[in-house]
Design a protein around this motif. Sequence first.
Motif, PDB file in Angstrom:
ATOM      1  N   ALA A 189       8.140   3.861  27.999  1.00 29.87           N
ATOM      2  CA  ALA A 189       6.681   3.930  28.025  1.00 29.87           C
ATOM      3  C   ALA A 189       6.244   4.742  29.228  1.00 29.87           C
ATOM      4  O   ALA A 189       6.855   4.643  30.297  1.00 29.87           O
ATOM      5  CB  ALA A 189       6.094   2.521  28.095  1.00 29.87           C
ATOM      6  N   PRO A 190       5.204   5.560  29.090  1.00 26.54           N
ATOM      7  CA  PRO A 190       4.782   6.442  30.192  1.00 26.54           C
ATOM      8  C   PRO A 190       4.513   5.675  31.484  1.00 26.54           C
ATOM      9  O   PRO A 190       3.695   4.761  31.518  1.00 26.54           O
ATOM     10  CB  PRO A 190       3.497   7.077  29.642  1.00 26.54           C
ATOM     11  CG  PRO A 190       3.620   6.976  28.156  1.00 26.54           C
ATOM     12  CD  PRO A 190       4.376   5.701  27.903  1.00 26.54           C
ATOM     13  N   GLY A 191       5.227   6.080  32.547  1.00 24.79           N
ATOM     14  CA  GLY A 191       4.996   5.514  33.862  1.00 24.79           C
ATOM     15  C   GLY A 191       5.435   4.084  34.043  1.00 24.79           C
ATOM     16  O   GLY A 191       5.118   3.461  35.062  1.00 24.79           O
ATOM     17  N   ARG A 192       6.174   3.522  33.072  1.00 28.69           N
ATOM     18  CA  ARG A 192       6.561   2.116  33.154  1.00 28.69           C
ATOM     19  C   ARG A 192       8.077   1.952  33.198  1.00 28.69           C
ATOM     20  O   ARG A 192       8.819   2.812  32.744  1.00 28.69           O
ATOM     21  CB  ARG A 192       5.991   1.330  31.967  1.00 28.69           C
ATOM     22  CG  ARG A 192       4.475   1.365  31.921  1.00 28.69           C
ATOM     23  CD  ARG A 192       3.917   0.583  30.749  1.00 28.69           C
ATOM     24  NE  ARG A 192       2.467   0.694  30.695  1.00 28.69           N
ATOM     25  CZ  ARG A 192       1.623  -0.094  31.355  1.00 28.69           C
ATOM     26  NH1 ARG A 192       2.114  -1.063  32.121  1.00 28.69           N
ATOM     27  NH2 ARG A 192       0.325   0.068  31.273  1.00 28.69           N
ATOM     28  N   GLY A 193       8.509   0.829  33.743  1.00 23.29           N
ATOM     29  CA  GLY A 193       9.926   0.526  33.807  1.00 23.29           C
ATOM     30  C   GLY A 193      10.421  -0.091  32.519  1.00 23.29           C
ATOM     31  O   GLY A 193       9.656  -0.274  31.550  1.00 23.29           O
ATOM     32  N   PRO A 194      11.697  -0.482  32.478  1.00 21.06           N
ATOM     33  CA  PRO A 194      12.279  -1.085  31.280  1.00 21.06           C
ATOM     34  C   PRO A 194      11.565  -2.353  30.824  1.00 21.06           C
ATOM     35  O   PRO A 194      11.544  -2.675  29.633  1.00 21.06           O
ATOM     36  CB  PRO A 194      13.722  -1.385  31.704  1.00 21.06           C
ATOM     37  CG  PRO A 194      13.987  -0.446  32.835  1.00 21.06           C
ATOM     38  CD  PRO A 194      12.690  -0.303  33.548  1.00 21.06           C
ATOM     39  N   ASP A 195      10.952  -3.087  31.769  1.00 21.00           N
ATOM     40  CA  ASP A 195      10.262  -4.328  31.414  1.00 21.00           C
ATOM     41  C   ASP A 195       8.818  -4.103  31.001  1.00 21.00           C
ATOM     42  O   ASP A 195       8.077  -5.054  30.732  1.00 21.00           O
ATOM     43  CB  ASP A 195      10.315  -5.309  32.583  1.00 21.00           C
ATOM     44  CG  ASP A 195       9.666  -4.740  33.845  1.00 21.00           C
ATOM     45  OD1 ASP A 195       9.272  -3.554  33.826  1.00 21.00           O
ATOM     46  OD2 ASP A 195       9.562  -5.483  34.850  1.00 21.00           O
ATOM     47  N   GLY A 196       8.401  -2.834  30.959  1.00 20.38           N
ATOM     48  CA  GLY A 196       7.043  -2.514  30.539  1.00 20.38           C
ATOM     49  C   GLY A 196       6.026  -2.511  31.657  1.00 20.38           C
ATOM     50  O   GLY A 196       4.865  -2.147  31.442  1.00 20.38           O
ATOM     51  N   ALA A 197       6.436  -2.908  32.864  1.00 17.31           N
ATOM     52  CA  ALA A 197       5.508  -2.942  33.999  1.00 17.31           C
ATOM     53  C   ALA A 197       5.559  -1.629  34.768  1.00 17.31           C
ATOM     54  O   ALA A 197       6.563  -0.915  34.762  1.00 17.31           O
ATOM     55  CB  ALA A 197       5.862  -4.094  34.926  1.00 17.31           C
ATOM     56  N   VAL A 198       4.455  -1.303  35.425  1.00 13.52           N
ATOM     57  CA  VAL A 198       4.408  -0.115  36.272  1.00 13.52           C
ATOM     58  C   VAL A 198       5.079  -0.451  37.598  1.00 13.52           C
ATOM     59  O   VAL A 198       4.605  -1.341  38.320  1.00 13.52           O
ATOM     60  CB  VAL A 198       2.961   0.351  36.517  1.00 13.52           C
ATOM     61  CG1 VAL A 198       2.942   1.573  37.425  1.00 13.52           C
ATOM     62  CG2 VAL A 198       2.271   0.667  35.199  1.00 13.52           C
ATOM     63  N   PRO A 199       6.191   0.212  37.949  1.00  9.61           N
ATOM     64  CA  PRO A 199       6.893  -0.103  39.201  1.00  9.61           C
ATOM     65  C   PRO A 199       5.984   0.089  40.406  1.00  9.61           C
ATOM     66  O   PRO A 199       5.054   0.905  40.391  1.00  9.61           O
ATOM     67  CB  PRO A 199       8.059   0.890  39.209  1.00  9.61           C
ATOM     68  CG  PRO A 199       8.249   1.279  37.775  1.00  9.61           C
ATOM     69  CD  PRO A 199       6.877   1.251  37.172  1.00  9.61           C
ATOM     70  N   SER A 200       6.272  -0.667  41.454  1.00  3.68           N
ATOM     71  CA  SER A 200       5.416  -0.627  42.642  1.00  3.68           C
ATOM     72  C   SER A 200       5.388   0.760  43.276  1.00  3.68           C
ATOM     73  O   SER A 200       4.350   1.198  43.786  1.00  3.68           O
ATOM     74  CB  SER A 200       5.892  -1.661  43.666  1.00  3.68           C
ATOM     75  OG  SER A 200       7.244  -1.407  44.046  1.00  3.68           O
ATOM     76  N   ASP A 201       6.536   1.484  43.269  1.00  2.00           N
ATOM     77  CA  ASP A 201       6.539   2.808  43.874  1.00  2.00           C
ATOM     78  C   ASP A 201       5.710   3.794  43.062  1.00  2.00           C
ATOM     79  O   ASP A 201       5.086   4.698  43.606  1.00  2.00           O
ATOM     80  CB  ASP A 201       7.964   3.325  44.070  1.00  2.00           C
ATOM     81  CG  ASP A 201       8.762   3.374  42.778  1.00  2.00           C
ATOM     82  OD1 ASP A 201       8.373   2.704  41.803  1.00  2.00           O
ATOM     83  OD2 ASP A 201       9.787   4.084  42.744  1.00  2.00           O
ATOM     84  N   MET A 202       5.668   3.597  41.742  1.00  2.00           N
ATOM     85  CA  MET A 202       4.809   4.444  40.902  1.00  2.00           C
ATOM     86  C   MET A 202       3.341   4.119  41.155  1.00  2.00           C
ATOM     87  O   MET A 202       2.495   5.009  41.219  1.00  2.00           O
ATOM     88  CB  MET A 202       5.155   4.243  39.431  1.00  2.00           C
ATOM     89  CG  MET A 202       4.391   5.168  38.486  1.00  2.00           C
ATOM     90  SD  MET A 202       4.760   6.922  38.782  1.00  2.00           S
ATOM     91  CE  MET A 202       4.693   7.565  37.118  1.00  2.00           C
ATOM     92  N   GLN A 203       3.032   2.855  41.323  1.00  2.00           N
ATOM     93  CA  GLN A 203       1.659   2.458  41.649  1.00  2.00           C
ATOM     94  C   GLN A 203       1.218   3.105  42.961  1.00  2.00           C
ATOM     95  O   GLN A 203       0.077   3.563  43.082  1.00  2.00           O
ATOM     96  CB  GLN A 203       1.563   0.940  41.754  1.00  2.00           C
ATOM     97  CG  GLN A 203       1.754   0.201  40.442  1.00  2.00           C
ATOM     98  CD  GLN A 203       1.633  -1.307  40.635  1.00  2.00           C
ATOM     99  OE1 GLN A 203       0.999  -1.792  41.563  1.00  2.00           O
ATOM    100  NE2 GLN A 203       2.272  -2.057  39.751  1.00  2.00           N
ATOM    101  N   ALA A 204       2.132   3.141  43.946  1.00  2.00           N
ATOM    102  CA  ALA A 204       1.811   3.761  45.235  1.00  2.00           C
ATOM    103  C   ALA A 204       1.526   5.251  45.067  1.00  2.00           C
ATOM    104  O   ALA A 204       0.598   5.798  45.682  1.00  2.00           O
ATOM    105  CB  ALA A 204       2.951   3.537  46.218  1.00  2.00           C
ATOM    106  N   LEU A 205       2.314   5.925  44.235  1.00  2.00           N
ATOM    107  CA  LEU A 205       2.084   7.351  43.981  1.00  2.00           C
ATOM    108  C   LEU A 205       0.730   7.572  43.330  1.00  2.00           C
ATOM    109  O   LEU A 205      -0.007   8.509  43.685  1.00  2.00           O
ATOM    110  CB  LEU A 205       3.193   7.914  43.102  1.00  2.00           C
ATOM    111  CG  LEU A 205       4.570   8.122  43.736  1.00  2.00           C
ATOM    112  CD1 LEU A 205       5.577   8.555  42.688  1.00  2.00           C
ATOM    113  CD2 LEU A 205       4.503   9.155  44.855  1.00  2.00           C
ATOM    114  N   LEU A 206       0.381   6.724  42.366  1.00  2.00           N
ATOM    115  CA  LEU A 206      -0.898   6.877  41.665  1.00  2.00           C
ATOM    116  C   LEU A 206      -2.072   6.658  42.613  1.00  2.00           C
ATOM    117  O   LEU A 206      -3.083   7.373  42.548  1.00  2.00           O
ATOM    118  CB  LEU A 206      -0.967   5.907  40.489  1.00  2.00           C
ATOM    119  CG  LEU A 206       0.024   6.170  39.348  1.00  2.00           C
ATOM    120  CD1 LEU A 206      -0.041   5.046  38.314  1.00  2.00           C
ATOM    121  CD2 LEU A 206      -0.264   7.509  38.684  1.00  2.00           C
TER     122      LEU A 206
END
Length: 500
Positions: free
Chosen positions: A358-375
Amino acid sequence: MSARRDDAAYDVCVVGAGPAGLAAAVSAAEHGARVVCLDANEQPGGQFWRHRPEDAQPNEDGALHHDWKTYLDLRARFDSAVADGTLTYYPGRHVWMAQREHNAFILRSTASVRNGTDGSGPQTVHAARLVICAGGYDRQLPVPGWDLPGVMAAGGVQAFIKANGLPPGKRFVVAGTGPFLLPVAANIAAAGGTVAAVCESTNFTGWLPHLGAALRVPSKGVEGADYLAAFLRHRIPFRLRTVVAEILGTDRVEAVRTVKVDARARPVPGSERLLQNVDIVGLGWGFTPQLELPLSLGADTRLDADGSLIGVTDELLRSSVPGLYLAGEVSGVGGAALAVVEGLIAGRTAAGETAGAAPGRGPDGAVPSDMQALLRKAAAYRTFARAMHLAHPVPAGWQDLLRPDTLVCRCEEVTAGDISAAKEHLCATDARTLKSMTRTGMGWCQGKVCGFAASCLSGSGTASVESLRSVSKRPVGIPVALSELLTLEDPSVPEIPATS
């Protein structure tokens, strides 16, 4: 179907190796994708981190660069990915055509004749996902005398210094609007040149409504303090609400006439000043995103706060075309720091989508914290960029300084008077019609230099989306030799194996 040597298939193709392209290539490779990076330059870095040839002595120390440590980090990761085979890098390759067929992208490129490239690398590349990080170029406005030898884009002055370690002249005037004028002047002084004046068409009161946006990016304040120190150290005159009214000279630049402008960008009577013994003038009115490839693929566009045409993306840098990502200046001019963050986001998302995540999400479907920081970081930088554009607009009265004999299209020698006549008598009220009636934008640069000005002059004074799209939309992105067309391979798309 197996891929031929010149029909290599990849998960992700990145066009450009500047701040956004380096970050996108590294991010995609580190997240499991097979990546290819095509870049027009001979070494990574783009315009922002342009530097002397890497085999030159002494080695580049980054003295003329901001965020050089960021470049060194990205470059080390880039080289590591090349070494382990997850990233293929082809320098000196100009991408002149992009197509989408059967849910994959076809990229045609040619070797850089200018740089004397030997032509190594594929003519055709296929990829499941495409990240375009083509950057931008200096937006120019015509002024009487700007066709004299010695007049350069402000970015061209800086690129010359970074590539050669010395300035292209002795005594400079840098003029236009925006923070980019500051590093250009500082680089000139650091390289041994003299800056007679930096002429900024606005003043800093435009930042007052946007102080909150500026405070969200404290690194920009530190950067500004560094430039202030450089200006004081080298005694560089900085003149607010001042524009270049005319560039004077016989066979090349000899002097510059400046004039003060009021809050509506109208010349102030009696404020003219003549700066003599000037041999180089660097002009810069912001940047224009390089959109030939996104437009050829049908990507949606809009006008940004600075009046430039940009590609439309969501927060993950996905364009309106499935599988196409736009990072850096092509999604809105915002500087190298924003470009790096967007490249990291786009490369990671492209790699994930190729693998079915899924776009921008990890295997568990959640947005990883490091991706959240980038956003979050991208949002802060983008807000700052919008504030910068609003605080440093192109002055509304620039057209009033033109004379009928002022060249607007230097390639085809079309004057402001020619454009006015075509608009009045031939209904040339957009850049496309103006091109047909006067040949404006039909020369070697294909409207890159005069396109914005022609769009404004042919319309109501401002450039429309339709007019600017017509300037950049073309089936062949750059001039190519007929031999490139004669030797094209079968465009069928090879099967792209799934990422393990």
